[in-house]
Design an enzyme around this catalytic site. Structure first.
Site, PDB file in Angstrom:
ATOM      1  N   ASP A 249       0.841  -1.196   0.000  1.00 19.23           N
ATOM      2  CA  ASP A 249       0.000   0.000   0.000  1.00 19.23           C
ATOM      3  C   ASP A 249       0.872   1.241   0.000  1.00 19.23           C
ATOM      4  O   ASP A 249       2.081   1.184   0.252  1.00 19.23           O
ATOM      5  CB  ASP A 249      -0.957  -0.017   1.199  1.00 19.23           C
ATOM      6  CG  ASP A 249      -0.226  -0.148   2.529  1.00 19.23           C
ATOM      7  OD1 ASP A 249       0.547   0.767   2.861  1.00 19.23           O
ATOM      8  OD2 ASP A 249      -0.411  -1.163   3.235  1.00 19.23           O
TER       9      ASP A 249
ATOM     10  N   GLU B 110      21.994 -21.475 -18.799  1.00 17.90           N
ATOM     11  CA  GLU B 110      21.151 -20.616 -17.957  1.00 17.90           C
ATOM     12  C   GLU B 110      21.970 -19.487 -17.350  1.00 17.90           C
ATOM     13  O   GLU B 110      21.513 -18.339 -17.270  1.00 17.90           O
ATOM     14  CB  GLU B 110      20.491 -21.443 -16.850  1.00 17.90           C
ATOM     15  CG  GLU B 110      19.340 -22.299 -17.352  1.00 17.90           C
ATOM     16  CD  GLU B 110      18.778 -23.219 -16.279  1.00 17.90           C
ATOM     17  OE1 GLU B 110      17.565 -23.448 -16.285  1.00 17.90           O
ATOM     18  OE2 GLU B 110      19.568 -23.734 -15.447  1.00 17.90           O
TER      19      GLU B 110
END
Ligand code: DGJ
Length: 726
Positions: free
Chosen positions: A533, A613
């Site tokens: 928030d 990777e």
């Protein structure tokens, strides 16, 4: 720009694209006259219609005039029990037990700059802001209300806050105090909320307003995974690029209520603020209560513009970014790799595998302190577990630094385990009601942060850790909802203050931490995104978006989050496959593309990756660093709704369109897929763009006709297009 018509008591707030207006009428009732696309001005109370509506009562000063009713007039801050039967903004109870609030206009103040709120987070800034304060008064109860308005013209942002002062000689109980009331003299609007649960936060839900009240709320003590304190009201046809929409955000991290009411007149009222659930605040004579700030953006041209305005306002006027103008480090966190089961050698090996790939910050997550081998013990004992980390941080941190990395640490200050030295010494510091069994959440209890002595102790312990070694980052976690909300330090009549006082306590410690350790980057976390928030963003520039690190699930979570919050706030990492939460495997490329829609980092043991990777990771970190400004601070465009389209696509464009990065992730693949083009946004129509260093494309073509998308050859493939104007 704030324009005053003193004679007619009309207050007009202009932002770049919107206008907001209120007026005190002859009865000194503060009417809300307009909020919408920018207009020239004038007294818009002429829009208000008066009629005798059955069962809509009339205040005494209306005499025999039955057309004047608080029940039908658009209110700026609605009263309670005196004729307006819609959602009340405020409710207070003086000693006589009446629960009536009749607020009338009593004056105004106009100031340059932005107001602040004591003990609460709020947007900030200098002279680019203007502040209007409207004074209201209930003269019977001797209670005054100040309505604050902050206007940030360039961002179309209007902030609001409320202060209530007991001007009488006896206590008043405040039972409800919204931060924002917004009356629309129109119906036909949709209500959009962002909902979910742990590991599935902020999914977008949209529905037309129907008669009565629709609401989302939190009663969990945090803003919650379940509903976000950000909502949108919009014209029913509004979409990304057109239609008027209104975003409303609460700058608060505790219980909230966002309620939209379709009224008898088919108008709408929006209310946003602290949840009246378990809220009752006693104001002694002379005392002030400050309600948290709410922020509004009105966009006349769809959700995209609304989001970009919120993003900019949050980046520049809410987040205190110590990395302002610089790059935050790419991090690796050990949580998903080890959970509680690590020692110093393991941590160093994870860091050592990460450093050569361009990763700059190593974060040691949960499990480093007290006796903490699982989530049922140790919280509250903030000293290093020397069995796992012999020699403590003083021994570990230099080893990380020797790898060329900085060091960060995890804490969960608001909590205590029953199996901890702290709980054994101070069981009374946990929230629990006398004579009742208590409720565990993740096997832990919540400390009573309304008590200063509790906060002082916890902060003292944490301060010692943070000051002891070269710590540059802290992850502040919080892993349960509040229950048994009762404090030994509050009188029985004041227990209704506890939820709010708890939040103020959290803000107090965050504030101390920010001041004492201004060089530390704090990442907020609440079991992932349970406290994502604007209140937390004031203290913690980034917040872990979700415990769900599955790249495909994350597309929807980050999509919902992006309506209010900027990319630079969204904690997002590449994790191992098969994913721990979903069992799904997607490529390293796709995981990197998704994590780059947030703060970007890794959360896995890179010792268990292939050379191919690792080469991909090397490329990803280099690419991210090279395009950091564009990715983190560029204008954000949603190019698809991942819940509806066969792919998720988004774009960050430099203001003015000098460069852009388009990212796209396909869903599961199907045979005989149609040919598709992706229309881009925010480019310069006349510019020629070189796409991924190859072909040249015109901006207008890319925006009007689109870019032809290659056919995917498998599930969940991804694409990034870097466009540079020549
Ligand atoms: C919940 C967080 O969201 C995770 O990332 C991790 O930090 C755990 N808590 C640790 O307990």
């Amino acid at each position: 720009m704030i324009v005053l018509d003193q004679e007619n008591k009309v207050f007009t707030l202009h932002t770049r694209n919107a206008t907001y207006q209120m007026k005190a009428d002859r009865s000194r009732v503060l009417l809300h006259t307009y909020y919408g696309p920018r207009i020239g001005g004038g007294d818009l109370s002429r829009l208000i219609q008066y009629a005798d509506r059955g069962f809509s009562p009339n205040p005494s000063e209306a005499g025999s005039n039955r057309t004047y009713s608080l029940d039908t007039l658009p209110q700026e801050y609605s009263s309670c029990g005196v004729g307006d039967f819609r959602l009340p903004s405020i409710e207070f109870e003086p000693a006589d037990g009446s629960r009536l609030a009749d607020l009338r206009y009593a004056g105004y103040e106009l100031k340059k700059g932005k107001y602040g709120l004591p003990g609460l987070p709020a947007f900030f800034g200098g002279d680019e802001w203007e502040t209007l304060v409207i004074h209201l008064m209930d003269s019977t109860c001797k209670t005054s209300v100040k309505l604050f308005y902050g206007v940030l013209e360039e961002c179309d942002l209007i902030t609001r806050a409320v202060q209530v002062v007991n001007e009488g000689s006896r206590p008043v109980q405040l039972r409800r105090c919204a931060s924002l009331c917004l009356d629309f003299q129109r119906g036909d609007m949709d209500f959009i909320t962002f909902d979910g649960c742990h590991a599935q936060e902020r999914g977008l839900n949209r529905s037309p307003l129907r008669p009565g009240v629709q609401s989302v709320e939190s009663v969990r003590g945090t803003s919650s995974h379940h509903h976000n304190p950000f909502v949108i009201l919009c014209e029913s046809g509004a979409n990304e690029d057109c239609g008027t929409c209104y975003g409303a955000m609460l700058v608060y991290s505790g219980n909230f209520l966002a309620a939209a009411e379709r009224t008898q007149l088919e108008n709408n009222r929006l209310l946003l603020g602290i949840n009246p659930y378990h809220f009752c605040y006693t104001l002694a004579p002379g005392q002030t209560f400050t309600a948290p700030e709410a922020a509004l953006v009105c966009s006349p041209s769809g959700f995209g513009q609304m989001s970009r305005q919120f993003h900019r306002a949050i980046r520049e006027h809410l987040i205190h970014d110590l990395y302002e103008g610089k790059r935050r480090p790419v991090l690796i966190n050990n949580w998903e790799a080890t959970e509680f089961h690590f020692d110093a050698a393991k941590l160093v090996s994870i860091a050592a595998a990460a450093a050569p790939l361009g990763i700059e910050l190593f974060v040691m997550d949960d499990g480093w302190f007290g006796v903490r081998d699982s989530d049922s013990s140790g919280l509250g004992d903030w000293s290093v577990n020397e069995r796992k980390l012999p020699g403590g941080l003083e021994a570990l941190v230099p080893k990380i630094q020797e790898l060329g990395m900085s060091f960060g640490i995890w804490i969960e200050p608001e909590m205590v385990s029953e199996d901890s030295d702290l709980y054994r010494a101070r069981p009374d510091w946990a929230l629990r009601a006398p004579g009742r069994p208590f409720t565990r959440g993740r096997s832990q209890l919540v400390l009573d942060f309304s008590r200063k002595e509790v906060r002082d102790y916890v902060y003292g312990a944490i301060k010692q850790v943070l000051g002891s070694a070269g710590i540059t980052y802290v992850k502040w976690d919080m892993n349960r909802s509040l229950t048994d909300v009762w404090s030994a330090s509050l009188a029985s009549s004041r227990q209704g203050e506890l939820f709010h006082r708890f939040v103020l306590g959290v803000y107090d410690i965050l504030d101390r931490m920010r001041r004492d350790f201004p060089h530390i980057l704090i990442e907020g976390c609440c079991g992932g995104g349970g406290r994502f928030d604007a209140g937390m963003l004031y203290y913690t520039p980034q917040i872990w978006c979700s415990d769900n690190t599955d790249a495909i699930d994350r597309l929807r979570i980050q999509y919902g989050t992006s309506f209010a919050y900027p990319v630079c706030a969204m904690g997002s990492h590449v994790s191992a496959v098969p994913n721990q939460q979903t069992g799904r495997s997607v490529s390293m490329e796709t995981r990197g593309v998704v994590a780059m829609a947030g703060t970007f980092g890794y959360e896995m043991d890179l010792n268990h990756t292939t050379e191919e990777e690792r080469e991909t990771i090397r490329r990803q970190t280099a690419f991210f660093k090279e395009h950091y400004d564009l990715i983190q601070r560029g204008d954000y465009y949603r190019l698809s709704d991942p819940c509806a389209a066969p792919y998720a696509a988004w774009e960050q464009a430099a203001p003015g369109g000098g460069e852009a990065l388009v990212s796209l992730v396909y869903g599961s693949n199907h045979a005989a897929a149609p040919f598709r083009t992706l229309r881009l946004k925010g480019l310069n129509p006349d510019a020629l763009y070189r796409v991924n260093g190859g072909e040249l494309w015109r901006g207008d073509v890319l925006m009007a006709a689109g870019f032809p998308l290659p056919m995917p050859t498998g599930d969940y493939q991804s694409l990034q297009l870097y466009l540079k104007a020549e």
